[in-house]
Design a protein around this motif. Structure first.
Motif, short mmCIF file in Angstrom:
data_model
loop_
_atom_site.label_atom_id
_atom_site.label_comp_id
_atom_site.label_asym_id
_atom_site.label_seq_id
_atom_site.Cartn_x
_atom_site.Cartn_y
_atom_site.Cartn_z
N THR A 184 0.84 -1.19 0.00
CA THR A 184 0.00 0.00 0.00
C THR A 184 0.89 1.25 0.00
O THR A 184 2.09 1.19 0.29
CB THR A 184 -0.90 0.04 1.24
OG1 THR A 184 -0.06 0.13 2.41
CG2 THR A 184 -1.76 -1.21 1.33
N HIS A 185 0.28 2.39 -0.32
CA HIS A 185 1.05 3.64 -0.35
C HIS A 185 1.71 3.91 1.00
O HIS A 185 2.89 4.29 1.05
CB HIS A 185 0.13 4.81 -0.72
CG HIS A 185 0.83 6.12 -0.78
ND1 HIS A 185 0.75 7.05 0.24
CD2 HIS A 185 1.66 6.67 -1.72
CE1 HIS A 185 1.48 8.11 -0.07
NE2 HIS A 185 2.03 7.91 -1.24
N GLY A 238 1.19 9.81 -8.78
CA GLY A 238 2.06 8.84 -9.42
C GLY A 238 2.80 7.92 -8.47
O GLY A 238 3.45 6.97 -8.93
N GLU A 239 2.72 8.20 -7.16
CA GLU A 239 3.37 7.29 -6.22
C GLU A 239 2.60 5.97 -6.14
O GLU A 239 3.19 4.92 -5.89
CB GLU A 239 3.46 7.93 -4.82
CG GLU A 239 4.44 9.09 -4.75
CD GLU A 239 4.56 9.66 -3.35
OE1 GLU A 239 3.73 9.30 -2.48
OE2 GLU A 239 5.47 10.47 -3.12
N GLY A 240 1.29 6.03 -6.36
CA GLY A 240 0.48 4.83 -6.45
C GLY A 240 -0.02 4.31 -5.11
O GLY A 240 0.52 4.64 -4.04
N ASP A 241 -1.06 3.50 -5.18
CA ASP A 241 -1.62 2.85 -4.01
C ASP A 241 -2.40 1.62 -4.48
O ASP A 241 -2.81 1.53 -5.64
CB ASP A 241 -2.57 3.80 -3.26
CG ASP A 241 -2.85 3.36 -1.83
OD1 ASP A 241 -2.27 2.33 -1.39
OD2 ASP A 241 -3.65 4.03 -1.16
N ASP A 301 -3.08 0.80 -8.35
CA ASP A 301 -3.42 2.00 -9.12
C ASP A 301 -2.24 2.96 -9.09
O ASP A 301 -2.00 3.66 -8.10
CB ASP A 301 -4.67 2.66 -8.53
CG ASP A 301 -5.15 3.86 -9.35
OD1 ASP A 301 -4.41 4.29 -10.26
OD2 ASP A 301 -6.25 4.37 -9.07
N LYS A 302 -1.49 3.01 -10.18
CA LYS A 302 -0.28 3.85 -10.24
C LYS A 302 -0.59 5.34 -10.33
O LYS A 302 0.31 6.16 -10.16
CB LYS A 302 0.58 3.43 -11.44
CG LYS A 302 1.13 2.02 -11.34
CD LYS A 302 1.97 1.68 -12.55
CE LYS A 302 2.53 0.27 -12.46
NZ LYS A 302 3.34 -0.11 -13.64
N ARG A 333 9.00 2.88 -5.77
CA ARG A 333 8.61 1.48 -5.77
C ARG A 333 9.35 0.75 -6.90
O ARG A 333 9.82 1.37 -7.85
CB ARG A 333 7.09 1.34 -5.97
CG ARG A 333 6.60 1.87 -7.29
CD ARG A 333 5.11 1.69 -7.47
NE ARG A 333 4.72 2.06 -8.83
CZ ARG A 333 4.28 3.23 -9.21
NH1 ARG A 333 4.15 4.19 -8.31
NH2 ARG A 333 3.96 3.47 -10.47
N GLY A 334 9.45 -0.54 -6.79
CA GLY A 334 10.04 -1.34 -7.85
C GLY A 334 10.92 -2.47 -7.35
O GLY A 334 10.79 -3.60 -7.80
#
Length: 297
Positions: free
Chosen positions: A72-73, A131-134, A125-126, A92-93
Protein backbone atom coordinates in the motif's frame (compact mmCIF):
# COMPACT_ATOMS: atom_id res chain seq x y z
CA UNK A 1 8.95 -2.01 -36.29
CA UNK A 2 9.17 -5.56 -34.89
CA UNK A 3 6.23 -7.91 -35.50
CA UNK A 4 5.44 -8.65 -31.86
CA UNK A 5 2.73 -11.20 -32.59
CA UNK A 6 5.04 -13.21 -34.87
CA UNK A 7 7.82 -13.07 -32.26
CA UNK A 8 5.47 -14.20 -29.49
CA UNK A 9 4.17 -17.02 -31.67
CA UNK A 10 7.74 -18.12 -32.41
CA UNK A 11 8.63 -18.29 -28.72
CA UNK A 12 5.36 -20.02 -27.82
CA UNK A 13 5.80 -22.65 -30.53
CA UNK A 14 8.86 -23.91 -28.66
CA UNK A 15 6.97 -24.30 -25.38
CA UNK A 16 3.49 -25.23 -26.65
CA UNK A 17 3.92 -29.01 -26.94
CA UNK A 18 4.96 -29.22 -23.28
CA UNK A 19 2.30 -26.72 -22.17
CA UNK A 20 -0.38 -28.81 -23.88
CA UNK A 21 1.00 -32.02 -22.40
CA UNK A 22 1.01 -30.59 -18.87
CA UNK A 23 -2.52 -29.22 -19.36
CA UNK A 24 -3.72 -32.71 -20.24
CA UNK A 25 -1.98 -34.30 -17.27
CA UNK A 26 -2.77 -31.81 -14.49
CA UNK A 27 -5.80 -29.80 -13.37
CA UNK A 28 -3.65 -27.10 -11.79
CA UNK A 29 -3.21 -23.77 -13.61
CA UNK A 30 0.05 -23.60 -15.56
CA UNK A 31 2.21 -20.69 -14.42
CA UNK A 32 4.10 -19.05 -17.28
CA UNK A 33 6.59 -16.43 -16.12
CA UNK A 34 7.74 -13.52 -18.26
CA UNK A 35 10.71 -11.34 -17.38
CA UNK A 36 11.65 -8.39 -19.55
CA UNK A 37 13.91 -5.37 -19.42
CA UNK A 38 12.39 -1.92 -19.04
CA UNK A 39 11.04 -0.85 -22.42
CA UNK A 40 11.41 -4.31 -23.97
CA UNK A 41 7.66 -4.74 -24.37
CA UNK A 42 7.04 -7.44 -21.77
CA UNK A 43 3.52 -6.20 -20.99
CA UNK A 44 2.69 -6.32 -24.70
CA UNK A 45 4.15 -9.82 -24.87
CA UNK A 46 2.02 -10.87 -21.88
CA UNK A 47 -1.19 -9.57 -23.45
CA UNK A 48 -0.34 -11.18 -26.81
CA UNK A 49 0.31 -14.52 -25.12
CA UNK A 50 -3.08 -14.33 -23.40
CA UNK A 51 -4.70 -13.52 -26.74
CA UNK A 52 -2.95 -16.30 -28.67
CA UNK A 53 -3.38 -19.06 -26.09
CA UNK A 54 -7.04 -18.20 -25.60
CA UNK A 55 -8.11 -17.65 -29.20
CA UNK A 56 -5.89 -20.08 -31.09
CA UNK A 57 -5.40 -22.91 -28.60
CA UNK A 58 -8.54 -22.69 -26.45
CA UNK A 59 -6.52 -22.36 -23.26
CA UNK A 60 -8.27 -20.03 -20.82
CA UNK A 61 -5.42 -17.63 -19.98
CA UNK A 62 -5.16 -14.70 -17.58
CA UNK A 63 -2.32 -12.40 -16.61
CA UNK A 64 -1.06 -10.79 -13.43
CA UNK A 65 1.78 -8.32 -13.11
CA UNK A 66 4.29 -8.12 -10.28
CA UNK A 67 3.35 -4.41 -10.25
CA UNK A 68 -0.12 -5.35 -9.00
CA UNK A 69 1.42 -6.85 -5.87
CA UNK A 70 2.96 -3.63 -4.53
CA UNK A 71 2.55 -2.66 -0.91
CA UNK A 72 0.00 0.00 0.00
CA UNK A 73 1.05 3.64 -0.35
CA UNK A 74 1.53 3.98 3.41
CA UNK A 75 3.77 0.91 3.51
CA UNK A 76 5.77 2.13 0.51
CA UNK A 77 6.38 5.45 2.25
CA UNK A 78 7.46 3.59 5.39
CA UNK A 79 9.85 1.50 3.29
CA UNK A 80 11.37 4.66 1.78
CA UNK A 81 11.71 6.42 5.13
CA UNK A 82 13.27 3.45 6.90
CA UNK A 83 16.64 4.37 5.41
CA UNK A 84 16.65 7.74 3.57
CA UNK A 85 20.20 7.04 2.36
CA UNK A 86 19.13 3.97 0.43
CA UNK A 87 18.62 5.28 -3.11
CA UNK A 88 17.24 1.95 -4.30
CA UNK A 89 14.05 2.47 -2.30
CA UNK A 90 13.26 6.06 -3.17
CA UNK A 91 10.54 4.73 -5.47
CA UNK A 92 8.61 1.48 -5.77
CA UNK A 93 10.04 -1.34 -7.85
CA UNK A 94 12.77 -3.18 -5.97
CA UNK A 95 12.25 -6.46 -4.13
CA UNK A 96 11.02 -5.27 -0.76
CA UNK A 97 8.36 -2.91 -2.16
CA UNK A 98 5.83 -5.68 -2.83
CA UNK A 99 3.39 -7.30 -0.41
CA UNK A 100 4.87 -10.77 -0.06
CA UNK A 101 1.97 -12.12 2.00
CA UNK A 102 -0.56 -10.87 -0.56
CA UNK A 103 1.44 -12.48 -3.37
CA UNK A 104 1.88 -15.83 -1.63
CA UNK A 105 -1.78 -15.89 -0.61
CA UNK A 106 -2.99 -15.11 -4.13
CA UNK A 107 -0.92 -17.83 -5.78
CA UNK A 108 -1.98 -20.34 -3.11
CA UNK A 109 -5.62 -19.41 -3.71
CA UNK A 110 -5.01 -19.81 -7.43
CA UNK A 111 -3.52 -23.29 -6.97
CA UNK A 112 -6.59 -24.37 -4.98
CA UNK A 113 -9.14 -22.62 -7.20
CA UNK A 114 -11.55 -24.79 -9.14
CA UNK A 115 -13.93 -22.12 -10.43
CA UNK A 116 -16.54 -22.69 -7.76
CA UNK A 117 -16.55 -19.06 -6.59
CA UNK A 118 -15.19 -15.65 -7.50
CA UNK A 119 -11.44 -15.15 -7.33
CA UNK A 120 -10.15 -11.59 -7.17
CA UNK A 121 -6.85 -10.65 -8.82
CA UNK A 122 -4.89 -7.96 -6.90
CA UNK A 123 -4.58 -4.58 -8.58
CA UNK A 124 -2.42 -1.50 -8.00
CA UNK A 125 -3.42 2.00 -9.12
CA UNK A 126 -0.28 3.85 -10.24
CA UNK A 127 -2.17 7.12 -10.71
CA UNK A 128 -2.84 7.66 -7.00
CA UNK A 129 -0.83 10.14 -4.89
CA UNK A 130 0.59 11.98 -7.93
CA UNK A 131 2.06 8.84 -9.42
CA UNK A 132 3.37 7.29 -6.22
CA UNK A 133 0.48 4.83 -6.45
CA UNK A 134 -1.62 2.85 -4.01
CA UNK A 135 -3.37 -0.49 -3.93
CA UNK A 136 -6.69 -0.30 -5.72
CA UNK A 137 -9.82 -0.86 -3.61
CA UNK A 138 -10.58 -4.57 -3.45
CA UNK A 139 -14.04 -3.87 -4.86
CA UNK A 140 -12.39 -2.81 -8.14
CA UNK A 141 -10.04 -5.80 -8.51
CA UNK A 142 -10.57 -7.96 -11.63
CA UNK A 143 -12.60 -11.08 -10.92
CA UNK A 144 -12.48 -14.51 -12.50
CA UNK A 145 -15.19 -17.16 -12.11
CA UNK A 146 -13.56 -19.91 -14.15
CA UNK A 147 -10.38 -21.82 -13.41
CA UNK A 148 -7.65 -20.60 -15.77
CA UNK A 149 -5.62 -23.09 -17.75
CA UNK A 150 -2.62 -20.74 -17.93
CA UNK A 151 -1.59 -17.80 -15.73
CA UNK A 152 0.96 -15.39 -17.20
CA UNK A 153 2.96 -13.75 -14.40
CA UNK A 154 5.08 -10.87 -15.69
CA UNK A 155 7.52 -8.49 -14.05
CA UNK A 156 10.88 -6.82 -14.48
CA UNK A 157 12.68 -8.94 -11.87
CA UNK A 158 10.59 -12.10 -12.14
CA UNK A 159 13.06 -14.96 -12.50
CA UNK A 160 15.93 -13.20 -10.71
CA UNK A 161 17.59 -15.47 -8.14
CA UNK A 162 19.40 -14.33 -4.99
CA UNK A 163 23.16 -14.75 -4.87
CA UNK A 164 25.48 -15.61 -1.99
CA UNK A 165 26.53 -12.45 -0.16
CA UNK A 166 30.10 -13.01 -1.35
CA UNK A 167 28.94 -12.98 -5.00
CA UNK A 168 27.08 -9.69 -4.49
CA UNK A 169 30.21 -8.26 -2.89
CA UNK A 170 32.28 -9.42 -5.87
CA UNK A 171 29.85 -7.75 -8.31
CA UNK A 172 30.05 -4.53 -6.28
CA UNK A 173 33.84 -4.59 -6.29
CA UNK A 174 33.91 -5.23 -10.03
CA UNK A 175 31.56 -2.30 -10.60
CA UNK A 176 33.71 0.01 -8.47
CA UNK A 177 36.70 -1.11 -10.55
CA UNK A 178 34.79 -0.32 -13.75
CA UNK A 179 34.65 -3.93 -14.95
CA UNK A 180 30.89 -4.29 -15.56
CA UNK A 181 28.94 -3.14 -18.60
CA UNK A 182 27.62 0.07 -17.01
CA UNK A 183 28.90 -0.26 -13.40
CA UNK A 184 25.69 0.97 -11.75
CA UNK A 185 26.14 -1.19 -8.62
CA UNK A 186 29.00 1.16 -7.76
CA UNK A 187 26.44 3.95 -7.23
CA UNK A 188 25.16 2.12 -4.13
CA UNK A 189 26.64 0.77 -0.92
CA UNK A 190 27.19 -2.96 -0.59
CA UNK A 191 24.79 -3.03 2.37
CA UNK A 192 21.97 -1.65 0.23
CA UNK A 193 22.63 -4.18 -2.54
CA UNK A 194 22.59 -6.95 0.06
CA UNK A 195 19.24 -5.70 1.35
CA UNK A 196 17.76 -6.16 -2.12
CA UNK A 197 19.36 -9.61 -2.27
CA UNK A 198 17.82 -10.63 1.08
CA UNK A 199 14.40 -9.40 -0.03
CA UNK A 200 14.74 -11.27 -3.32
CA UNK A 201 15.48 -14.49 -1.42
CA UNK A 202 12.22 -14.15 0.51
CA UNK A 203 10.33 -13.47 -2.73
CA UNK A 204 11.73 -16.60 -4.31
CA UNK A 205 10.94 -18.71 -1.27
CA UNK A 206 7.37 -17.41 -1.09
CA UNK A 207 6.13 -17.01 -4.66
CA UNK A 208 8.82 -16.26 -7.27
CA UNK A 209 11.40 -19.04 -7.23
CA UNK A 210 11.88 -21.64 -9.99
CA UNK A 211 9.54 -24.05 -8.19
CA UNK A 212 6.68 -21.56 -8.59
CA UNK A 213 6.85 -21.58 -12.42
CA UNK A 214 6.09 -24.25 -14.98
CA UNK A 215 7.46 -22.37 -18.00
CA UNK A 216 9.35 -19.13 -18.56
CA UNK A 217 10.09 -16.54 -21.25
CA UNK A 218 12.96 -14.08 -20.79
CA UNK A 219 13.06 -11.00 -23.06
CA UNK A 220 16.67 -9.84 -23.08
CA UNK A 221 19.25 -7.93 -25.13
CA UNK A 222 22.95 -8.28 -25.84
CA UNK A 223 23.62 -4.67 -24.76
CA UNK A 224 22.05 -3.28 -21.58
CA UNK A 225 22.51 0.26 -22.88
CA UNK A 226 19.59 -0.48 -25.20
CA UNK A 227 17.31 -0.24 -22.16
CA UNK A 228 17.93 3.51 -21.92
CA UNK A 229 17.09 3.95 -25.61
CA UNK A 230 13.90 1.87 -25.39
CA UNK A 231 12.61 3.63 -22.31
CA UNK A 232 13.35 7.07 -23.76
CA UNK A 233 11.41 6.12 -26.88
CA UNK A 234 8.45 5.03 -24.77
CA UNK A 235 8.46 8.27 -22.83
CA UNK A 236 8.66 10.40 -25.98
CA UNK A 237 5.64 8.56 -27.42
CA UNK A 238 3.70 9.13 -24.21
CA UNK A 239 4.54 12.85 -24.26
CA UNK A 240 3.31 13.05 -27.86
CA UNK A 241 0.07 11.36 -26.87
CA UNK A 242 -0.60 13.00 -23.49
CA UNK A 243 1.38 16.22 -23.60
CA UNK A 244 3.48 15.54 -20.50
CA UNK A 245 5.98 13.08 -19.11
CA UNK A 246 9.46 12.70 -17.72
CA UNK A 247 12.44 14.57 -19.09
CA UNK A 248 15.27 12.56 -20.66
CA UNK A 249 17.33 13.08 -17.50
CA UNK A 250 14.47 11.79 -15.34
CA UNK A 251 14.09 8.73 -17.56
CA UNK A 252 17.79 7.94 -17.23
CA UNK A 253 17.58 8.34 -13.46
CA UNK A 254 14.53 6.05 -13.46
CA UNK A 255 16.41 3.34 -15.35
CA UNK A 256 19.42 3.78 -13.08
CA UNK A 257 17.21 2.50 -10.26
CA UNK A 258 16.74 -0.84 -12.01
CA UNK A 259 20.11 -1.24 -13.69
CA UNK A 260 22.07 -2.44 -10.61
CA UNK A 261 19.83 -5.51 -10.34
CA UNK A 262 20.11 -6.12 -14.06
CA UNK A 263 23.89 -6.09 -13.78
CA UNK A 264 23.90 -8.32 -10.68
CA UNK A 265 21.22 -10.90 -11.53
CA UNK A 266 20.80 -11.15 -15.31
CA UNK A 267 23.80 -13.42 -15.68
CA UNK A 268 22.11 -16.10 -13.61
CA UNK A 269 18.82 -15.89 -15.49
CA UNK A 270 20.62 -16.08 -18.83
CA UNK A 271 21.98 -19.47 -17.80
CA UNK A 272 18.43 -20.75 -17.27
CA UNK A 273 15.83 -20.74 -14.51
CA UNK A 274 15.23 -24.48 -14.30
CA UNK A 275 17.55 -27.38 -13.59
CA UNK A 276 15.96 -29.41 -16.37
CA UNK A 277 15.94 -27.84 -19.81
CA UNK A 278 13.21 -27.25 -22.34
CA UNK A 279 10.87 -25.18 -20.19
CA UNK A 280 12.39 -21.73 -20.77
CA UNK A 281 12.92 -19.56 -23.83
CA UNK A 282 15.33 -16.63 -23.97
CA UNK A 283 14.50 -14.00 -26.61
CA UNK A 284 17.34 -11.63 -27.47
CA UNK A 285 16.39 -8.24 -28.94
CA UNK A 286 18.57 -5.78 -30.81
CA UNK A 287 18.47 -2.00 -30.35
CA UNK A 288 15.38 -1.76 -32.59
CA UNK A 289 13.66 -4.44 -30.47
CA UNK A 290 13.79 -6.90 -33.33
CA UNK A 291 14.49 -10.51 -32.40
CA UNK A 292 18.10 -11.49 -33.03
CA UNK A 293 17.77 -15.03 -31.68
CA UNK A 294 15.54 -17.31 -29.65
CA UNK A 295 17.22 -19.89 -27.42
CA UNK A 296 15.60 -22.81 -25.61
CA UNK A 297 17.09 -23.40 -22.15
Amino acid sequence: MPDVEANVQHALNILLPKIKQQHQQSSNPIILGISGLQGSGKSTWASKIVEILTSQYNLHTITISLDDLYKTHDDLIAQKEKDPNNKLYRTRGQPGTHDEQLAAHFFQELANYRGNAELKIPSFDKSQFNGEGDRAPKSSWPVITRKPDVVVFEGWCVGFQPLPASAVQDMHERAVAGKLAINTPAQHSLAHLLEVNDNLKRYCDAFMGPGHFDFFIHIDTDDLRNVYTWRLQQEHKMIEAKGSGMSDEQVRAFIDGYMPSYEVYLGGLREGLFREGGRMVRVELDMLRCVEKVVEL
